[in-house]
Design a protein around this motif. Structure first.
Motif, PDB file in Angstrom:
ATOM      1  N   SER A  14       0.834  -1.192   0.000  1.00 59.10           N
ATOM      2  CA  SER A  14       0.000   0.000   0.000  1.00 59.10           C
ATOM      3  C   SER A  14       0.874   1.249   0.000  1.00 59.10           C
ATOM      4  O   SER A  14       2.078   1.180   0.282  1.00 59.10           O
ATOM      5  N   GLU A  16       0.993   3.535   2.229  1.00 58.94           N
ATOM      6  CA  GLU A  16       1.541   3.703   3.568  1.00 58.94           C
ATOM      7  C   GLU A  16       2.689   2.719   3.812  1.00 58.94           C
ATOM      8  O   GLU A  16       3.708   3.084   4.419  1.00 58.94           O
ATOM      9  N   GLY A  19       5.764   3.925   1.796  1.00 62.38           N
ATOM     10  CA  GLY A  19       6.379   5.082   2.434  1.00 62.38           C
ATOM     11  C   GLY A  19       7.102   4.716   3.714  1.00 62.38           C
ATOM     12  O   GLY A  19       8.204   5.199   3.985  1.00 62.38           O
ATOM     13  N   ASP A  20       6.506   3.837   4.492  1.00 58.34           N
ATOM     14  CA  ASP A  20       7.121   3.400   5.744  1.00 58.34           C
ATOM     15  C   ASP A  20       8.431   2.671   5.467  1.00 58.34           C
ATOM     16  O   ASP A  20       9.441   2.914   6.138  1.00 58.34           O
ATOM     17  N   GLU A  68      -2.261  16.690  -1.330  1.00 55.20           N
ATOM     18  CA  GLU A  68      -3.338  15.768  -0.969  1.00 55.20           C
ATOM     19  C   GLU A  68      -4.474  15.825  -1.986  1.00 55.20           C
ATOM     20  O   GLU A  68      -5.067  14.797  -2.336  1.00 55.20           O
ATOM     21  N   ARG A  73      -3.267   9.232  -2.649  1.00 50.47           N
ATOM     22  CA  ARG A  73      -2.423   8.041  -2.512  1.00 50.47           C
ATOM     23  C   ARG A  73      -0.954   8.416  -2.319  1.00 50.47           C
ATOM     24  O   ARG A  73      -0.288   7.927  -1.394  1.00 50.47           O
ATOM     25  N   ALA A  76      -0.306  10.177   0.982  1.00 52.46           N
ATOM     26  CA  ALA A  76      -0.213   9.229   2.090  1.00 52.46           C
ATOM     27  C   ALA A  76       1.156   8.558   2.124  1.00 52.46           C
ATOM     28  O   ALA A  76       1.725   8.335   3.204  1.00 52.46           O
ATOM     29  N   GLU A  77       1.706   8.243   0.952  1.00 54.18           N
ATOM     30  CA  GLU A  77       3.039   7.635   0.901  1.00 54.18           C
ATOM     31  C   GLU A  77       4.096   8.605   1.422  1.00 54.18           C
ATOM     32  O   GLU A  77       4.996   8.220   2.191  1.00 54.18           O
ATOM     33  N   ALA A  80       3.785   8.924   5.202  1.00 54.50           N
ATOM     34  CA  ALA A  80       4.277   7.723   5.873  1.00 54.50           C
ATOM     35  C   ALA A  80       5.803   7.675   5.851  1.00 54.50           C
ATOM     36  O   ALA A  80       6.444   7.288   6.844  1.00 54.50           O
ATOM     37  N   SER A  83       7.059  10.167   8.463  1.00 54.67           N
ATOM     38  CA  SER A  83       6.880   9.671   9.825  1.00 54.67           C
ATOM     39  C   SER A  83       7.934   8.622  10.174  1.00 54.67           C
ATOM     40  O   SER A  83       8.535   8.656  11.248  1.00 54.67           O
TER      41      SER A  83
END
Length: 371
Positions: A14, A16, A19-20, A68, A73, A76-77, A80, A83
């Motif tokens: 996904s 997220e 990106g994580d 955004e 999508r 959000a990446e 993430a 973060s």
């Protein structure tokens, strides 16, 4: 400087999750690179005048709603990734979209356009099928402030939805140059805009274009973006359709690929975009024109098919195209890419092409399904 093989980053799942994974893999390096980029903006050498760090990040945060709105999508990446790396979303805007962001800063602060602006000096080209043995190509150097070179990576993207992609980029950045598994390629040059705004930074635009199935769809994605700054975008798909777009926030003239290669460097060539070009240092403008002339001449022999090796030779041209840093302009060719969408072949070089080797990668199985 001789570089080792290009570093690889494999991202799947996904937005997220991707990106994580990006943020965790390079967290300390992303934080360090972010500090460098924020400091460059704050010093004012690239952005029209000195600013406090907090003011820089306030301007960056003002660009987040546009990201955004353009692509939830990819927003959000990016969030993430920020973060996981331990930076804020505003800092992610700066580290990923630096060369667009300085256009935004100059416009927002009404700062002068400093002669010291040396944003980047990429030389890019699109070669049509007919000049490349039936399989056209996109290629370019990626030139930037020499502090960026050490942060180059090649990301293989495997999203849950949409095509896979190979993306040449830097840590903390969603993507800079790439090819997807259905044969859409996108390359770029930086342009110097005088009409920056609180909009979408170019890496998000690149990634949205690489989510498309055809060059025409990628072009549509570019034309609908609320751009923050100025870049030229070079597009080619597996069917041989291609475009070059001098995309300023206020104007986006489009040139379709025809019989001859399209070459682009770092100055505006279309009258519709000219009113929105910021002033460039005379020496840098002369260099941009020289690189355009050299690359055009090296690809002009209609009696011979252009192959990947010929494009690699263009990127290695030693007098102007393969850039080396000096005390005045700390700009170098931080890498280079050659992409052939019909066959899914992708060659990437980390560091100055004249001193380093190209590595071969492939998205051939998916690309071959289009033939």
């Amino acid at each position: 400087m001789r570089r080792p093989p290009i570093r690889h980053l494999d991202l799947a799942g996904s937005p997220e999750a991707m990106g994580d994974a990006h943020g965790r893999a390079h967290a300390a390096e992303i934080r360090r690179y972010t500090r460098e980029r924020v400091e460059l903006v704050a010093e004012g050498l690239w952005s029209g005048g000195p600013l406090e760090r907090g003011a820089v990040l306030e301007l960056a945060a003002a660009c987040l709603p546009a990201h955004e709105a353009f692509s939830p999508r990819l927003h959000a990446e990016m969030v993430a990734m920020a973060s996981a790396a331990g930076i804020t979303p505003a800092e992610a805007v700066v580290v990923g979209g630096f060369t667009d962001f300085v256009d935004t800063v100059r416009a927002a602060t009404s700062g002068p356009h400093p002669a010291s602006v040396t944003e980047d000096d990429c030389t890019a080209f699109v070669v049509p099928d007919a000049r490349a043995g039936g399989a056209g190509m996109v290629g370019q150097t990626w030139d930037m402030h020499d502090t960026a070179t050490g942060h180059v990576v090649l990301a293989r993207l495997r999203p849950d939805a949409g095509p896979d992609a190979l993306v040449f980029t830097t840590v903390g950045c969603l993507g800079q140059i790439g090819m997807n598994s259905v044969g859409v390629c996108v390359g770029i040059n930086n342009l110097t805009g005088n009409d920056g705004r609180f909009g979408v930074m170019w890496p998000t635009v690149i990634r949205e274009m690489l989510a498309q199935a055809t060059a025409a769809e990628a072009l549509d994605a570019l034309l609908r973006a609320d751009l923050a700054g100025a870049h030229s975008y070079l597009i080619l798909d597996a069917e041989g359709r291609g475009y070059n777009v001098e995309a300023m926030p206020s104007a986006r003239p489009v040139q379709a690929l025809a019989a001859d290669p399209l070459v682009h460097t770092n100055h505006v060539t279309y009258p519709a975009a000219l009113p929105f070009e910021g002033e460039r240092d005379g020496e840098l403008m002369a260099n941009s024109r020289r690189r355009l002339e050299l690359a055009t001449a090296m690809l002009a022999d209609a009696g011979h098919a252009v192959d990947p090796e010929r494009l690699m030779e263009v990127t290695r041209e030693p007098t102007a195209i393969c850039r080396r840093p000096d005390a005045t302009y700390r700009v170098e060719s931080s890498g280079a890419v050659i992409m052939r969408p019909r066959t899914g072949d992708f060659w990437a070089c980390w560091g100055q092409p004249a001193e380093n080797v190209y590595e071969h990668f492939s998205l051939a199985p998916a690309a071959a399904q289009r033939n």
